[in-house]
Write an enzyme that holds these catalytic residues in place. Sequence first.
Site, PDB file in Angstrom:
ATOM      1  N   LYS A  44       0.810  -1.189   0.000  1.00 34.90           N
ATOM      2  CA  LYS A  44       0.000   0.000   0.000  1.00 34.90           C
ATOM      3  C   LYS A  44       0.861   1.263   0.000  1.00 34.90           C
ATOM      4  O   LYS A  44       0.416   2.333  -0.424  1.00 34.90           O
ATOM      5  CB  LYS A  44      -0.872   0.039   1.276  1.00 34.90           C
ATOM      6  CG  LYS A  44      -1.837  -1.105   1.411  1.00 34.90           C
ATOM      7  CD  LYS A  44      -2.548  -0.980   2.760  1.00 34.90           C
ATOM      8  CE  LYS A  44      -3.453  -2.173   3.010  1.00 34.90           C
ATOM      9  NZ  LYS A  44      -3.952  -2.170   4.397  1.00 34.90           N
ATOM     10  N   GLU A 100       8.136   2.104  -5.824  1.00 36.84           N
ATOM     11  CA  GLU A 100       8.178   1.696  -4.425  1.00 36.84           C
ATOM     12  C   GLU A 100       8.196   2.924  -3.526  1.00 36.84           C
ATOM     13  O   GLU A 100       8.669   3.980  -3.935  1.00 36.84           O
ATOM     14  CB  GLU A 100       9.451   0.880  -4.166  1.00 36.84           C
ATOM     15  CG  GLU A 100       9.229  -0.606  -3.970  1.00 36.84           C
ATOM     16  CD  GLU A 100       8.482  -0.955  -2.696  1.00 36.84           C
ATOM     17  OE1 GLU A 100       7.696  -0.141  -2.165  1.00 36.84           O
ATOM     18  OE2 GLU A 100       8.662  -2.090  -2.219  1.00 36.84           O
ATOM     19  N   ASP A 101       7.703   2.754  -2.304  1.00 31.83           N
ATOM     20  CA  ASP A 101       7.793   3.847  -1.342  1.00 31.83           C
ATOM     21  C   ASP A 101       9.197   3.920  -0.738  1.00 31.83           C
ATOM     22  O   ASP A 101       9.807   4.971  -0.682  1.00 31.83           O
ATOM     23  CB  ASP A 101       6.729   3.706  -0.242  1.00 31.83           C
ATOM     24  CG  ASP A 101       6.729   2.323   0.414  1.00 31.83           C
ATOM     25  OD1 ASP A 101       7.458   1.417  -0.049  1.00 31.83           O
ATOM     26  OD2 ASP A 101       5.980   2.134   1.391  1.00 31.83           O
ATOM     27  N   ASP A 104      14.416  -0.681   2.138  1.00 35.45           N
ATOM     28  CA  ASP A 104      15.057  -0.765   3.451  1.00 35.45           C
ATOM     29  C   ASP A 104      16.134  -1.852   3.395  1.00 35.45           C
ATOM     30  O   ASP A 104      17.276  -1.591   3.066  1.00 35.45           O
ATOM     31  CB  ASP A 104      13.962  -1.052   4.479  1.00 35.45           C
ATOM     32  CG  ASP A 104      14.454  -1.077   5.908  1.00 35.45           C
ATOM     33  OD1 ASP A 104      15.486  -0.471   6.203  1.00 35.45           O
ATOM     34  OD2 ASP A 104      13.792  -1.717   6.749  1.00 35.45           O
ATOM     35  N   LYS A 132      17.188   3.501   2.082  1.00 36.33           N
ATOM     36  CA  LYS A 132      18.020   3.551   3.292  1.00 36.33           C
ATOM     37  C   LYS A 132      19.303   2.767   3.020  1.00 36.33           C
ATOM     38  O   LYS A 132      19.373   1.563   3.297  1.00 36.33           O
ATOM     39  CB  LYS A 132      17.279   2.890   4.458  1.00 36.33           C
ATOM     40  CG  LYS A 132      16.050   3.613   4.949  1.00 36.33           C
ATOM     41  CD  LYS A 132      15.390   2.805   6.063  1.00 36.33           C
ATOM     42  CE  LYS A 132      14.289   3.553   6.750  1.00 36.33           C
ATOM     43  NZ  LYS A 132      13.602   2.709   7.764  1.00 36.33           N
ATOM     44  N   PHE A 153      13.150   4.732  11.357  1.00 40.46           N
ATOM     45  CA  PHE A 153      11.841   4.401  10.792  1.00 40.46           C
ATOM     46  C   PHE A 153      11.077   5.680  10.468  1.00 40.46           C
ATOM     47  O   PHE A 153      11.011   6.604  11.275  1.00 40.46           O
ATOM     48  CB  PHE A 153      11.050   3.558  11.792  1.00 40.46           C
ATOM     49  CG  PHE A 153       9.922   2.813  11.159  1.00 40.46           C
ATOM     50  CD1 PHE A 153      10.145   1.589  10.541  1.00 40.46           C
ATOM     51  CD2 PHE A 153       8.638   3.335  11.168  1.00 40.46           C
ATOM     52  CE1 PHE A 153       9.107   0.901   9.936  1.00 40.46           C
ATOM     53  CE2 PHE A 153       7.586   2.648  10.559  1.00 40.46           C
ATOM     54  CZ  PHE A 153       7.827   1.434   9.950  1.00 40.46           C
ATOM     55  N   ASP A 160       3.376   3.821   6.545  1.00 43.30           N
ATOM     56  CA  ASP A 160       2.666   3.648   7.806  1.00 43.30           C
ATOM     57  C   ASP A 160       3.534   3.068   8.906  1.00 43.30           C
ATOM     58  O   ASP A 160       4.595   2.497   8.667  1.00 43.30           O
ATOM     59  CB  ASP A 160       1.487   2.702   7.610  1.00 43.30           C
ATOM     60  CG  ASP A 160       1.948   1.246   7.476  1.00 43.30           C
ATOM     61  OD1 ASP A 160       2.848   0.984   6.650  1.00 43.30           O
ATOM     62  OD2 ASP A 160       1.434   0.387   8.203  1.00 43.30           O
ATOM     63  N   ARG A 166      -0.433   7.174   7.305  1.00 44.84           N
ATOM     64  CA  ARG A 166      -0.279   7.209   5.847  1.00 44.84           C
ATOM     65  C   ARG A 166      -0.711   8.558   5.263  1.00 44.84           C
ATOM     66  O   ARG A 166      -0.213   8.979   4.230  1.00 44.84           O
ATOM     67  CB  ARG A 166      -1.117   6.102   5.184  1.00 44.84           C
ATOM     68  CG  ARG A 166      -0.578   4.703   5.422  1.00 44.84           C
ATOM     69  CD  ARG A 166      -1.206   3.729   4.430  1.00 44.84           C
ATOM     70  NE  ARG A 166      -1.104   2.344   4.864  1.00 44.84           N
ATOM     71  CZ  ARG A 166      -0.042   1.560   4.650  1.00 44.84           C
ATOM     72  NH1 ARG A 166       1.001   2.040   4.013  1.00 44.84           N
ATOM     73  NH2 ARG A 166      -0.034   0.317   5.073  1.00 44.84           N
TER      74      ARG A 166
HETATM   75  P1  IMP Z   1      12.548  -4.104   2.688  1.00 41.92           P
HETATM   76  O1  IMP Z   1      12.040  -5.387   2.131  1.00 41.92           O
HETATM   77  O2  IMP Z   1      13.239  -4.303   4.011  1.00 41.92           O
HETATM   78  O3  IMP Z   1      13.396  -3.308   1.724  1.00 41.92           O
HETATM   79  O4  IMP Z   1      11.315  -3.236   3.091  1.00 41.92           O
HETATM   80  C1  IMP Z   1      10.479  -2.717   2.163  1.00 41.92           C
HETATM   81  C2  IMP Z   1       9.123  -2.399   2.765  1.00 41.92           C
HETATM   82  O5  IMP Z   1       9.125  -2.294   4.185  1.00 41.92           O
HETATM   83  C3  IMP Z   1       8.670  -1.060   2.258  1.00 41.92           C
HETATM   84  O6  IMP Z   1       8.022  -1.168   1.045  1.00 41.92           O
HETATM   85  C4  IMP Z   1       7.780  -0.583   3.407  1.00 41.92           C
HETATM   86  O7  IMP Z   1       6.480  -1.068   3.233  1.00 41.92           O
HETATM   87  C5  IMP Z   1       8.389  -1.185   4.636  1.00 41.92           C
HETATM   88  N1  IMP Z   1       9.298  -0.249   5.339  1.00 41.92           N
HETATM   89  C6  IMP Z   1      10.645  -0.321   5.418  1.00 41.92           C
HETATM   90  N2  IMP Z   1      11.151   0.702   6.115  1.00 41.92           N
HETATM   91  C7  IMP Z   1      10.096   1.466   6.464  1.00 41.92           C
HETATM   92  C8  IMP Z   1       9.981   2.709   7.213  1.00 41.92           C
HETATM   93  O8  IMP Z   1      10.937   3.342   7.676  1.00 41.92           O
HETATM   94  N3  IMP Z   1       8.706   3.155   7.359  1.00 41.92           N
HETATM   95  C9  IMP Z   1       7.601   2.537   6.868  1.00 41.92           C
HETATM   96  N4  IMP Z   1       7.675   1.392   6.173  1.00 41.92           N
HETATM   97  C10 IMP Z   1       8.918   0.855   5.987  1.00 41.92           C
HETATM   98 MG    MG Z   2       6.115  -0.910   0.552  1.00 45.44          MG
END
Ligand code: IMP
Ligand code: MG
Length: 182
Positions: A44, A100-101, A104, A132, A153, A160, A166
């Site tokens: 989302k 993508e938002d 991480d 990040k 975070f 969210d 959001r």
């Molecule tokens: P990854 O798989 O660890 O790269 O995480 C990706 C997903 O985790 C993102 O698309 C977000 O939905 C969520 N996410 C990671 N870091 C944050 C944050 O700082 N705030 C909110 N959502 C996060």
């Molecule tokens: Mg996401």
Amino acid sequence: MSEPLKKPAILISEETLEARIAELGAQITSDYEGREIVAICILKGSFIFFSDVLRKIDLPIHTEFLAVSSYGDKKVSSGEVKVTLDINEPLENKHVILFEDIVDTGLTLAYLQSNLKARRPASLKTCSLLVKPESLRMEVAVDYVGFKIGPAFVVGYGLDYAGKYRGLPYIGNLDGEADADH
Ligand code: IMP
Ligand code: MG
């Protein structure tokens, strides 16, 4: 009565978001000149970014929505990725851009990229509003990056924490302040 929501500190303001998103849109428009793109919104978290950046891209665009499971109520990655809503359109020979938002650990994106590459698009690129770099656990290609931020975070502008924040118009930090650059 429920607890009042803590107001997050501003990490990236509305004005800064707007300016950078216009730049991203212009860059994508020039990179894909003369082509039609399939823009995929990763739900989302990307829905606000997606709708804003799309309006800054001057190309014929076919929009798709794909949802992946999130961390639940946790702030750390479970490492598990599950597609909970898939797209129905074939991507074969299409120019696909994933929106993508935030990247991480990179686990979600790495999974999505390999899943979508298997559908044989003509090209596949990724545009992420936030990255990040210090949290990355694997090498993953992000072709368009809005802002690089620290490991704290963040919430707002679609992102969210436990389903909340959001609708915040800026990117905020729940635990204090940090730096952003791009
Ligand atoms: P990854 O798989 O660890 O790269 O995480 C990706 C997903 O985790 C993102 O698309 C977000 O939905 C969520 N996410 C990671 N870091 C944050 C944050 O700082 N705030 C909110 N959502 C996060
Ligand atoms: Mg996401």
